[in-house]
Write an enzyme that holds these catalytic residues in place. Structure first.
Site, PDB file in Angstrom:
ATOM      1  N   GLU A 275      -7.211 -16.623  45.665  1.00 21.56           N
ATOM      2  CA  GLU A 275      -6.432 -15.618  44.920  1.00 21.56           C
ATOM      3  C   GLU A 275      -6.819 -14.212  45.374  1.00 21.56           C
ATOM      4  O   GLU A 275      -5.964 -13.336  45.510  1.00 21.56           O
ATOM      5  CB  GLU A 275      -6.660 -15.757  43.411  1.00 21.56           C
ATOM      6  CG  GLU A 275      -6.192 -17.075  42.826  1.00 21.56           C
ATOM      7  CD  GLU A 275      -4.726 -17.372  43.124  1.00 21.56           C
ATOM      8  OE1 GLU A 275      -3.893 -16.462  43.099  1.00 21.56           O
ATOM      9  OE2 GLU A 275      -4.426 -18.553  43.429  1.00 21.56           O
ATOM     10  N   TRP A 278      -5.037 -13.575  48.464  1.00 22.26           N
ATOM     11  CA  TRP A 278      -3.637 -13.168  48.210  1.00 22.26           C
ATOM     12  C   TRP A 278      -3.573 -11.658  47.988  1.00 22.26           C
ATOM     13  O   TRP A 278      -2.673 -10.966  48.430  1.00 22.26           O
ATOM     14  CB  TRP A 278      -3.069 -13.862  46.963  1.00 22.26           C
ATOM     15  CG  TRP A 278      -2.392 -15.159  47.231  1.00 22.26           C
ATOM     16  CD1 TRP A 278      -2.859 -16.404  46.903  1.00 22.26           C
ATOM     17  CD2 TRP A 278      -1.104 -15.369  47.860  1.00 22.26           C
ATOM     18  NE1 TRP A 278      -1.942 -17.359  47.294  1.00 22.26           N
ATOM     19  CE2 TRP A 278      -0.866 -16.757  47.872  1.00 22.26           C
ATOM     20  CE3 TRP A 278      -0.143 -14.512  48.399  1.00 22.26           C
ATOM     21  CZ2 TRP A 278       0.299 -17.299  48.416  1.00 22.26           C
ATOM     22  CZ3 TRP A 278       1.024 -15.063  48.942  1.00 22.26           C
ATOM     23  CH2 TRP A 278       1.226 -16.442  48.948  1.00 22.26           C
ATOM     24  N   TRP A 307      23.902  -9.147  42.754  1.00 23.85           N
ATOM     25  CA  TRP A 307      23.300  -9.383  41.434  1.00 23.85           C
ATOM     26  C   TRP A 307      24.283  -8.975  40.340  1.00 23.85           C
ATOM     27  O   TRP A 307      25.029  -8.008  40.503  1.00 23.85           O
ATOM     28  CB  TRP A 307      22.006  -8.566  41.295  1.00 23.85           C
ATOM     29  CG  TRP A 307      20.998  -8.836  42.389  1.00 23.85           C
ATOM     30  CD1 TRP A 307      20.663  -8.017  43.418  1.00 23.85           C
ATOM     31  CD2 TRP A 307      20.214 -10.024  42.556  1.00 23.85           C
ATOM     32  NE1 TRP A 307      19.723  -8.607  44.222  1.00 23.85           N
ATOM     33  CE2 TRP A 307      19.426  -9.845  43.712  1.00 23.85           C
ATOM     34  CE3 TRP A 307      20.097 -11.226  41.851  1.00 23.85           C
ATOM     35  CZ2 TRP A 307      18.538 -10.809  44.184  1.00 23.85           C
ATOM     36  CZ3 TRP A 307      19.220 -12.186  42.313  1.00 23.85           C
ATOM     37  CH2 TRP A 307      18.452 -11.979  43.469  1.00 23.85           C
ATOM     38  N   ASN A 342      -0.728 -15.067  35.022  1.00 21.83           N
ATOM     39  CA  ASN A 342      -0.031 -15.238  36.305  1.00 21.83           C
ATOM     40  C   ASN A 342       1.109 -16.261  36.233  1.00 21.83           C
ATOM     41  O   ASN A 342       2.199 -16.029  36.752  1.00 21.83           O
ATOM     42  CB  ASN A 342      -1.023 -15.644  37.393  1.00 21.83           C
ATOM     43  CG  ASN A 342      -0.336 -15.791  38.737  1.00 21.83           C
ATOM     44  OD1 ASN A 342       0.300 -14.864  39.224  1.00 21.83           O
ATOM     45  ND2 ASN A 342      -0.417 -16.975  39.321  1.00 21.83           N
ATOM     46  N   TRP A 383       7.060 -10.158  42.870  1.00 17.33           N
ATOM     47  CA  TRP A 383       8.503 -10.158  42.561  1.00 17.33           C
ATOM     48  C   TRP A 383       9.317 -10.681  43.732  1.00 17.33           C
ATOM     49  O   TRP A 383      10.260 -11.453  43.550  1.00 17.33           O
ATOM     50  CB  TRP A 383       8.956  -8.746  42.145  1.00 17.33           C
ATOM     51  CG  TRP A 383       8.725  -8.576  40.670  1.00 17.33           C
ATOM     52  CD1 TRP A 383       7.653  -7.990  40.079  1.00 17.33           C
ATOM     53  CD2 TRP A 383       9.556  -9.079  39.611  1.00 17.33           C
ATOM     54  NE1 TRP A 383       7.763  -8.083  38.714  1.00 17.33           N
ATOM     55  CE2 TRP A 383       8.922  -8.740  38.397  1.00 17.33           C
ATOM     56  CE3 TRP A 383      10.768  -9.769  39.561  1.00 17.33           C
ATOM     57  CZ2 TRP A 383       9.466  -9.082  37.150  1.00 17.33           C
ATOM     58  CZ3 TRP A 383      11.309 -10.100  38.332  1.00 17.33           C
ATOM     59  CH2 TRP A 383      10.661  -9.759  37.143  1.00 17.33           C
TER      60      TRP A 383
HETATM   61  C1  LIG Z   1       5.953 -11.155  39.394  1.00 14.25           C
HETATM   62  C2  LIG Z   1       4.473 -10.911  39.567  1.00 14.25           C
HETATM   63  C3  LIG Z   1       3.973  -9.616  39.414  1.00 14.25           C
HETATM   64  C4  LIG Z   1       2.592  -9.371  39.577  1.00 14.25           C
HETATM   65  N1  LIG Z   1       2.123  -8.086  39.427  1.00 14.25           N
HETATM   66  C5  LIG Z   1       0.800  -7.830  39.627  1.00 14.25           C
HETATM   67  C6  LIG Z   1       0.290  -6.505  39.510  1.00 14.25           C
HETATM   68  O1  LIG Z   1       1.012  -5.534  39.268  1.00 14.25           O
HETATM   69  N2  LIG Z   1      -1.058  -6.330  39.670  1.00 14.25           N
HETATM   70  C7  LIG Z   1      -1.900  -7.367  39.965  1.00 14.25           C
HETATM   71  O2  LIG Z   1      -3.108  -7.150  40.100  1.00 14.25           O
HETATM   72  N3  LIG Z   1      -1.431  -8.616  40.116  1.00 14.25           N
HETATM   73  C8  LIG Z   1      -0.116  -8.891  39.947  1.00 14.25           C
HETATM   74  N4  LIG Z   1       0.347 -10.171  40.072  1.00 14.25           N
HETATM   75  C9  LIG Z   1      -0.593 -11.236  40.510  1.00 14.25           C
HETATM   76  C10 LIG Z   1      -1.299 -11.998  39.389  1.00 14.25           C
HETATM   77  O3  LIG Z   1      -0.383 -12.398  38.422  1.00 14.25           O
HETATM   78  C11 LIG Z   1      -2.416 -11.194  38.723  1.00 14.25           C
HETATM   79  O4  LIG Z   1      -3.252 -10.623  39.713  1.00 14.25           O
HETATM   80  C12 LIG Z   1      -3.270 -12.100  37.834  1.00 14.25           C
HETATM   81  O5  LIG Z   1      -2.481 -12.667  36.824  1.00 14.25           O
HETATM   82  C13 LIG Z   1      -4.395 -11.299  37.223  1.00 14.25           C
HETATM   83  O6  LIG Z   1      -5.152 -12.098  36.356  1.00 14.25           O
HETATM   84  P1  LIG Z   1      -6.687 -12.378  36.647  1.00 14.25           P
HETATM   85  O7  LIG Z   1      -7.389 -11.103  36.952  1.00 14.25           O
HETATM   86  O8  LIG Z   1      -7.213 -13.185  35.506  1.00 14.25           O
HETATM   87  O9  LIG Z   1      -6.577 -13.226  37.964  1.00 14.25           O
HETATM   88  P2  LIG Z   1      -7.484 -14.367  38.598  1.00 14.25           P
HETATM   89  O10 LIG Z   1      -6.697 -15.619  38.545  1.00 14.25           O
HETATM   90  O11 LIG Z   1      -8.842 -14.381  38.030  1.00 14.25           O
HETATM   91  O12 LIG Z   1      -7.535 -13.908  40.135  1.00 14.25           O
HETATM   92  C14 LIG Z   1      -8.522 -12.978  40.610  1.00 14.25           C
HETATM   93  C15 LIG Z   1      -7.883 -11.776  41.239  1.00 14.25           C
HETATM   94  O13 LIG Z   1      -7.143 -12.153  42.389  1.00 14.25           O
HETATM   95  C16 LIG Z   1      -6.022 -11.290  42.537  1.00 14.25           C
HETATM   96  N5  LIG Z   1      -4.803 -12.099  42.475  1.00 14.25           N
HETATM   97  C17 LIG Z   1      -4.612 -13.251  41.800  1.00 14.25           C
HETATM   98  N6  LIG Z   1      -3.378 -13.728  42.021  1.00 14.25           N
HETATM   99  C18 LIG Z   1      -2.769 -12.843  42.841  1.00 14.25           C
HETATM  100  C19 LIG Z   1      -1.472 -12.765  43.429  1.00 14.25           C
HETATM  101  N7  LIG Z   1      -0.534 -13.710  43.235  1.00 14.25           N
HETATM  102  N8  LIG Z   1      -1.182 -11.703  44.193  1.00 14.25           N
HETATM  103  C20 LIG Z   1      -2.105 -10.745  44.440  1.00 14.25           C
HETATM  104  N9  LIG Z   1      -3.338 -10.756  43.916  1.00 14.25           N
HETATM  105  C21 LIG Z   1      -3.673 -11.794  43.132  1.00 14.25           C
HETATM  106  C22 LIG Z   1      -6.058 -10.305  41.376  1.00 14.25           C
HETATM  107  O14 LIG Z   1      -6.679  -9.124  41.825  1.00 14.25           O
HETATM  108  C23 LIG Z   1      -6.897 -11.044  40.356  1.00 14.25           C
HETATM  109  O15 LIG Z   1      -7.572 -10.179  39.458  1.00 14.25           O
HETATM  110  C24 LIG Z   1       1.714 -10.442  39.907  1.00 14.25           C
HETATM  111  C25 LIG Z   1       2.243 -11.730  40.054  1.00 14.25           C
HETATM  112  C26 LIG Z   1       3.600 -11.959  39.889  1.00 14.25           C
HETATM  113  C27 LIG Z   1       4.125 -13.353  40.042  1.00 14.25           C
END
Ligand SMILES: Cc1cc2nc3c(=O)[nH]c(=O)nc-3n(C[C@H](O)[C@H](O)[C@H](O)COP(=O)(O)OP(=O)(O)OC[C@H]3O[C@@H](n4cnc5c(N)ncnc54)[C@H](O)[C@@H]3O)c2cc1C
Length: 475
Positions: A275, A278, A307, A342, A383
């Site tokens: 993650e 990512w 759209w 997420n 997105w």
């Molecule tokens: C439509 C959509 C919009 C999103 N917008 C954002 C946003 O504005 N800011 C944001 O930080 N994340 C965003 N995410 C990614 C992800 O949803 C969040 O990072 C995550 O939910 C944060 O929760 P956590 O810190 O507990 O993540 P954990 O599951 O603990 O993951 C650890 C870290 O990994 C990174 N990470 C995890 N998943 C992703 C991912 N898919 N893409 C990029 N980085 C990731 C984040 O920095 C996160 O804190 C988005 C995902 C989607 C599908």
């Protein structure tokens, strides 16, 4: 006049693992700066809750820097165009060099370039490090010399480099001798509504959250991370977004706590690392394709999608009144707290685009205006993934069924009941689709029929593809 080094804090609001601060303090007496560019934040749709988190974090940073005898100057700016006038006020302090960490977004890069040139004319040097990602964007290329468009080979290359180089975390610098300033700029930051109060901002608390996650929760991450009713993810994204913690600190702690588990494919630790990769991937993508900041679809043929953009449906989505319980629960949580899990981000994004046929950019913008962890690269990446318009996006025919997602990921309806009180008393078998029960009257009816909406989506994408093929033939 005495000479000072100036660290300009932006998206790196921490004293640990901060190369700009470390370098400045190694060069001589150091002062620090934070500028709140309210108008630019507003133009970038920065959520009030994120602004509040920044305000509180900056106050904590001011205390932490005071412990190092580094005064933090807080300036209320307006837009990025005012940056020179902010620095004009500071020049009498005798600044030798300005130290910063790079910000990848286009307007921020332009702002920095203009300022760098302006400072150079006035004999002030500029030092910038590139440490938002583990590895510098642009340093990874595929066999054709271009940035990867697909995550899996990027990750493979990333892991290879990680095995060779590891990550280096910089320690907190040692305190310097006190610096006396002529300008009375050490003020508390203004504004703030305390809406982020649920998120601790002291460095020690954030580090403790990371430590706790890596010690107690990461083992089950792979198994539980998709269940929004549980607290099974790290919830560190708000801190990563403002740089209260660095990605290197996360990985270094993970290595310490997970040990050999990190090498096991599909262990909680290795999935969590994926993650974080990512996060790097989307930032590298943004640097390689800066036009993404202009909200262009990565897959250009999808620009032709027509759209429907029905404003009433969009409002129902924003308000959490679509009649799809999981979607509504997620949106209400976002509106009330600035946070969304997420799995739910994927579900509501898919619903907006592929059930309501609304342009993904409307959702992207709404998310930014509400999320406490709003981050352009991750948000745009997420997105465009959901809308099937991005790099390594979901195929367009992959359309989440919001009811099935609800049954799979909130099987007992715990999350739904928490956020949709109208449904709190419903039995489990009706919680995901309450419309057959008379007792669900207070809850809105479904705004669309998923099966029909799905067919419309397939048609929209097919049509856009045909348009693309036709224009290819005619060129
Ligand atoms: C439509 C959509 C919009 C999103 N917008 C954002 C946003 O504005 N800011 C944001 O930080 N994340 C965003 N995410 C990614 C992800 O949803 C969040 O990072 C995550 O939910 C944060 O929760 P956590 O810190 O507990 O993540 P954990 O599951 O603990 O993951 C650890 C870290 O990994 C990174 N990470 C995890 N998943 C992703 C991912 N898919 N893409 C990029 N980085 C990731 C984040 O920095 C996160 O804190 C988005 C995902 C989607 C599908």
């Amino acid at each position: 006049m005495p000479v000072v080094q100036l660290v300009w804090f932006r998206s790196d609001l921490r004293v640990y693992d901060n190369a700009a601060l470390t370098e400045a303090m190694a060069q001589g007496p150091t002062i620090a700066l934070f500028v709140a560019f309210r108008q630019s934040w507003y133009q970038h749709d920065m959520a009030p809750v994120k602004q509040d988190l920044i305000r509180r974090r900056v106050q904590a940073l001011q205390q932490e820097l005071a412990g190092l005898n580094v005064p933090l100057l807080l300036v209320e700016g307006n837009s990025y165009q005012d940056v020179q006038s902010v620095f004009e006020q500071l020049l009498p302090l005798g600044i030798a060099r300005v130290y910063t960490e790079v910000e990848y977004e286009l307007r921020e890069r332009r702002r920095d370039q203009v300022l760098k040139d302006w400072l150079a004319v006035r004999g002030v040097a500029w030092w910038q490090c590139d440490r938002q990602c583990v590895f510098v964007p642009g340093s990874f290329v595929n066999g054709s010399g271009a940035m990867y468009q697909v995550y899996t080979p990027f990750k493979k290359r990333w892991l290879q480099r990680f095995a060779e180089q590891g990550v280096q975390v910089l320690a907190k610098p040692k305190p310097q001798a006190p610096v006396v300033l002529d300008l009375p700029l050490v003020t508390p930051m203004q504004g703030g509504n305390n809406s982020s109060a649920d998120w601790p901002v002291q460095q020690d608390d954030v580090m403790q959250q990371l430590r706790h996650f890596c010690q107690q929760q990461v083992q089950d991450y792979q198994k539980l991370r998709d269940l929004p009713a549980l607290d099974a993810t790290s919830r560190l994204s708000p801190y990563l977004a403002i740089g209260a913690i660095s990605v290197r600190q996360c990985i270094a702690r993970l290595q310490v706590e997970a040990g050999a588990d990190l090498q096991q494919a599909n262990s909680g630790a290795s999935v969590w690392l994926s993650e974080l990769i990512w996060r790097d991937f989307y930032k590298h993508v943004l640097v390689a394709w800066p036009d993404l900041i202009k909200h262009q679809p990565f897959q250009t043929d999808t620009a032709a999608i027509r759209w429907h953009n029905d404003e009433t449906l969009f409002q129902a989505w924003c308000d959490g009144t679509t009649g799809y319980p999981l979607v509504d629960a997620a949106m209400r949580q976002l509106n009330q707290t600035g946070w969304m899990h997420n799995r739910l981000r994927m579900v509501v994004a898919s619903f907006l685009v592929k059930d309501l046929h609304i342009d993904w950019r409307w959702g992207e913008r709404y998310f930014m205006s509400r999320l406490i962890d709003g981050d352009f690269a991750a948000n745009n990446g997420g997105w465009q993934w959901a809308a099937s318009t991005g790099t390594d996006a979901a195929p367009y025919f992959r359309i989440f069924n919001p009811v099935t997602q609800s049954e799979r990921f909130d099987p007992d309806g715990i999350f739904i009941r928490n956020w949709v009180p109208e449904l709190a008393r419903l039995p489990n078998q009706h919680i995901h689709w309450p419309h057959k029960l008379p007792m669900s009257k207070e809850y809105p009816g479904a705004v669309v029929d998923h099966a029909k909406a799905r067919q419309v989506t397939l048609e929209l994408f097919r049509h856009a593809r045909q348009q693309g093929e036709k224009s290819d033939e005619s060129t």
